[in-house]
Design an enzyme around this catalytic site. Structure first.
Site, PDB file in Angstrom:
ATOM      1  N   GLU A  40      -6.022 -11.065   3.271  1.00 40.84           N
ATOM      2  CA  GLU A  40      -6.648 -11.626   2.083  1.00 40.84           C
ATOM      3  C   GLU A  40      -5.848 -12.875   1.727  1.00 40.84           C
ATOM      4  O   GLU A  40      -4.619 -12.808   1.598  1.00 40.84           O
ATOM      5  CB  GLU A  40      -6.587 -10.616   0.921  1.00 40.84           C
ATOM      6  CG  GLU A  40      -7.271 -11.186  -0.299  1.00 40.84           C
ATOM      7  CD  GLU A  40      -7.278 -10.256  -1.510  1.00 40.84           C
ATOM      8  OE1 GLU A  40      -6.820  -9.110  -1.397  1.00 40.84           O
ATOM      9  OE2 GLU A  40      -7.738 -10.721  -2.566  1.00 40.84           O
ATOM     10  N   ARG A 266       2.814   1.263   7.581  1.00 33.09           N
ATOM     11  CA  ARG A 266       3.199  -0.091   7.239  1.00 33.09           C
ATOM     12  C   ARG A 266       4.712  -0.245   7.385  1.00 33.09           C
ATOM     13  O   ARG A 266       5.447   0.732   7.372  1.00 33.09           O
ATOM     14  CB  ARG A 266       2.757  -0.439   5.827  1.00 33.09           C
ATOM     15  CG  ARG A 266       3.392   0.428   4.748  1.00 33.09           C
ATOM     16  CD  ARG A 266       2.747   0.227   3.380  1.00 33.09           C
ATOM     17  NE  ARG A 266       3.061  -1.066   2.818  1.00 33.09           N
ATOM     18  CZ  ARG A 266       2.138  -1.992   2.537  1.00 33.09           C
ATOM     19  NH1 ARG A 266       0.872  -1.773   2.771  1.00 33.09           N
ATOM     20  NH2 ARG A 266       2.497  -3.143   2.020  1.00 33.09           N
ATOM     21  N   LYS A 276       2.629  -8.173  -1.946  1.00 37.28           N
ATOM     22  CA  LYS A 276       2.246  -9.536  -2.305  1.00 37.28           C
ATOM     23  C   LYS A 276       2.280  -9.753  -3.809  1.00 37.28           C
ATOM     24  O   LYS A 276       2.573 -10.854  -4.263  1.00 37.28           O
ATOM     25  CB  LYS A 276       0.847  -9.856  -1.766  1.00 37.28           C
ATOM     26  CG  LYS A 276       0.908 -10.557  -0.413  1.00 37.28           C
ATOM     27  CD  LYS A 276      -0.418 -11.174  -0.065  1.00 37.28           C
ATOM     28  CE  LYS A 276      -1.204 -10.235   0.812  1.00 37.28           C
ATOM     29  NZ  LYS A 276      -2.505 -10.768   1.212  1.00 37.28           N
TER      30      LYS A 276
END
Ligand code: ATP
Ligand code: MG
Length: 561
Positions: A40, A266, A276
């Site tokens: 994104e 992750r 983020k």
């Protein structure tokens, strides 16, 4: 200029995802493997993304398929062109290439919309007039079912009319949403009538003001995968519970392909936050100088710091791909950085905290050029000359007036070797009125040129040095971990910030050869660590970032004898 492209020898690496891909190929399920990396564009890429990039592009490379770069640009309130550009630059810098396969979820908005109309027409989606809060509160919990919306049983015709008017921009933000009609009592909360479209009057970086409604991640993602013919849609574990929704949507729509989603753990790193949201707040709050601040765990930060892309690839190869979450010691990343830089970085001399040395028996005005190897293990890297003269700088730490027993470097009366040059002996310590040491008076032995005494006598230390008037004044930025604790808390990160994460040395000196190169590649400043030129450098004032220190400098010093 690197002396060698030294990627550490870590095998291709097998993991459960590669096993699945291989099994699918063996079973003839696919003719070509197609993966994607779907960022994104709401921030810069971080080292966690590098793991996902290496996995997706790596699989495509190894199985001779292709990997798409697809921007998941479905939230115009958070996304910016700057991020789109930085992501492309960073993926390339890491050494991966999507070729012609650059896509945007926004390219599919029209198709996604018409499929949503189809869901409405088939009674599989409805327009809900409840507020976001009402929807959240009626969703239930892990132990309690949700409650049906009072708008759940609208007719297909009414839903279609309202959905079209949502698209036309008739309603303000938040007035209505489109929800899938699945099961408010499902054990999986993601299946309790998830939101497919929300109203957002916002300008999109690519579609401008064409759309007043935007698809949710869950709705856009799987359908984009299907449009692109993705065979293996690889994402992180937090999406495991979304997989039933991913499959439900694919099963209800006339999509051209049926991709499968696989989840892996992750990357988490000690002393690091890879969210983020936190990284954005670090930048916006002025805690760091920007997304590419060398203290940031972003790809841009690592690049600016001087970390070579091969080190990041080496690191993600070493940590592998697993199905269970864990936290990786940041020391593993540092290991890979040192491994690569030790092989590739050119050696230079720099004095970080200078102390002046006058060689009393060296003639004033005389200079000599001394040869120094650019790399100890790689003769092909060549040599350069370093100027020797009567007035030098040594590292302040390399001198002690009253040394403890195990201190073998310079002190009154001791003899040490100056790297590539001569033996010197300290004769006198000069202090200012405040009692600070400002200068050492030394003598040199002309017979030891090149670093060896003809009479075979030994010294216990070899030190770096620079000529006072032939070295270049420089600023050196030394970085320490951004957080003081191994597991900083994302919700409370400011409390864990390290006030000493940046140390600026303004009086440093570097040899001319360290400045002559315009390269951003890290060099080894002997005995100090690896350093890379920062873009803040001015022609008359170079700035270097410490990429990483050497290990055990003091222990080595003692051992060298
Ligand atoms: P963050 O959670 O840090 O905000 P994100 O998942 O929202 O990141 P995206 O742009 O959606 O960021 O991520 C693109 C891809 O990178 C996704 O497939 C995501 O699963 C993967 N990814 C994100 N963070 C990590 C991580 N720490 N380790 C491995 N893969 C990651
Ligand atoms: Mg995400």
């Amino acid at each position: 200029m690197a002396t060698a492209t030294a990627e550490a020898e870590v095998g291709p690496g097998r993991d459960f995802i590669r096993d699945i891909v291989q099994a699918d190929l063996d079973a003839g399920k696919h003719r070509e493997i197609v993966t994607r990396f779907p960022p994104e564009p709401n921030g810069y890429l971080h080292i966690g993304h590098a793991k996902s990039i290496a996995l997706n592009f790596g699989i495509a490379e190894e199985f001779r398929g292709r990997c798409h770069l697809r921007f998941d640009d479905t939230n115009p309130t958070k996304e910016e062109q700057e991020y789109i550009d930085s992501i492309q630059r960073d993926v390339h810098w890491l050494g991966f290439d999507w070729g012609k396969n650059l896509f945007y979820a926004s390219d599919y908005f029209e198709r996604l919309y018409s499929w949503a109309e189809l869901l409405v027409q088939n009674g599989l989606a409805y327009v809900d007039d409840q507020s976001q809060d009402e929807i959240r509160l009626s969703r239930g919990t892990l132990t309690e079912p949700g409650k049906n919306s009072p708008f759940r049983d609208r007719s297909a015709a009414e839903n279609l009319d309202l959905f079209r008017r949502m698209r036309a921009g008739e309603f303000p933000n938040g007035a209505r949403v489109l929800r899938a009609k699945i099961d408010m009592a499902s054990g999986n909360i993601n299946l309790r009538d998830p939101v497919l479209y929300r109203i957002l009057h916002a300008t999109h970086p690519r579609t401008g003001d064409a759309w007043k409604i935007y698809p949710s991640y869950d709705y856009a993602h799987g359908q984009s995968d299907a449009i692109e013919g993705i065979t293996h849609s690889i994402c992180t574990l937090e999406f495991e519970d979304h997989r039933p929704l991913y499959e439900w949507l694919l099963s209800k729509l006339p999509v051209p392909a049926h991709p499968h989603q696989y989840e892996f753990a992750r990357l988490n790193l000690t002393y690091t936050l890879l969210s983020k949201r936190v990284l954005t707040e670090l930048v916006r709050g002025g805690h760091v100088a920007g997304w590419d601040d060398p203290r940031m765990p972003t790809i841009a930060g690592f690049r600016r710091r001087g970390v070579p892309p091969a080190a990041i690839r080496d690191f993600v190869k070493r940590i592998g791909v697993a199905k269970a979450n864990s936290v990786v010691d940041v020391g593993m990343l540092e290991f890979s950085i040192r491994e690569i830089l030790n092989k590739t970085a050119l050696r230079r001399l720099a004095v970080l905290r200078p102390l002046k040395v006058v060689i009393e028996n060296y003639p004033e005005g005389k200079t000599e050029l001394l040869e120094a190897a650019n790399h100890p293990d790689n003769p092909e890297a060549g040599k350069r000359n370093i100027v020797f003269s009567r007035e030098l700088f040594i590292e302040r730490d390399d001198f002690m007036e009253n040394p403890p027993k195990k201190f073998f470097r310079l002190s009154p009366g001791t003899e040490v070797r100056l790297r590539y040059a001569y033996f010197i002996t300290c004769r006198e310590v000069v202090k200012n009125a405040a009692g600070d040491i400002v200068e050492l008076r030394c003598t040199y032995d002309p017979a030891t040129r090149g670093g060896n005494a003809p009479d075979g006598r030994k010294v216990k230390a070899t030190m770096h040095w620079l000529s006072a008037s032939h070295s270049v004044p420089a600023e050196i930025r030394v970085y320490n971990p951004l957080f003081t604790t191994q597991s900083p808390e994302a919700a409370n990160f400011a409390r864990d910030l390290n006030p000493q994460s940046l140390e600026v040395l303004t009086d440093a000196r570097v040899e001319q050869a360290a400045v002559d190169t315009n390269s951003a590649d890290a060099m080894q400043f002997e005995r100090q660590g690896y350093f890379a030129r920062d873009p803040d450098s001015k022609p008359d004032r170079p700035v270097f970032n410490r990429t990483i220190g050497l290990r055990d400098t003091f222990a080595k010093e003692v051992a060298r004898g």
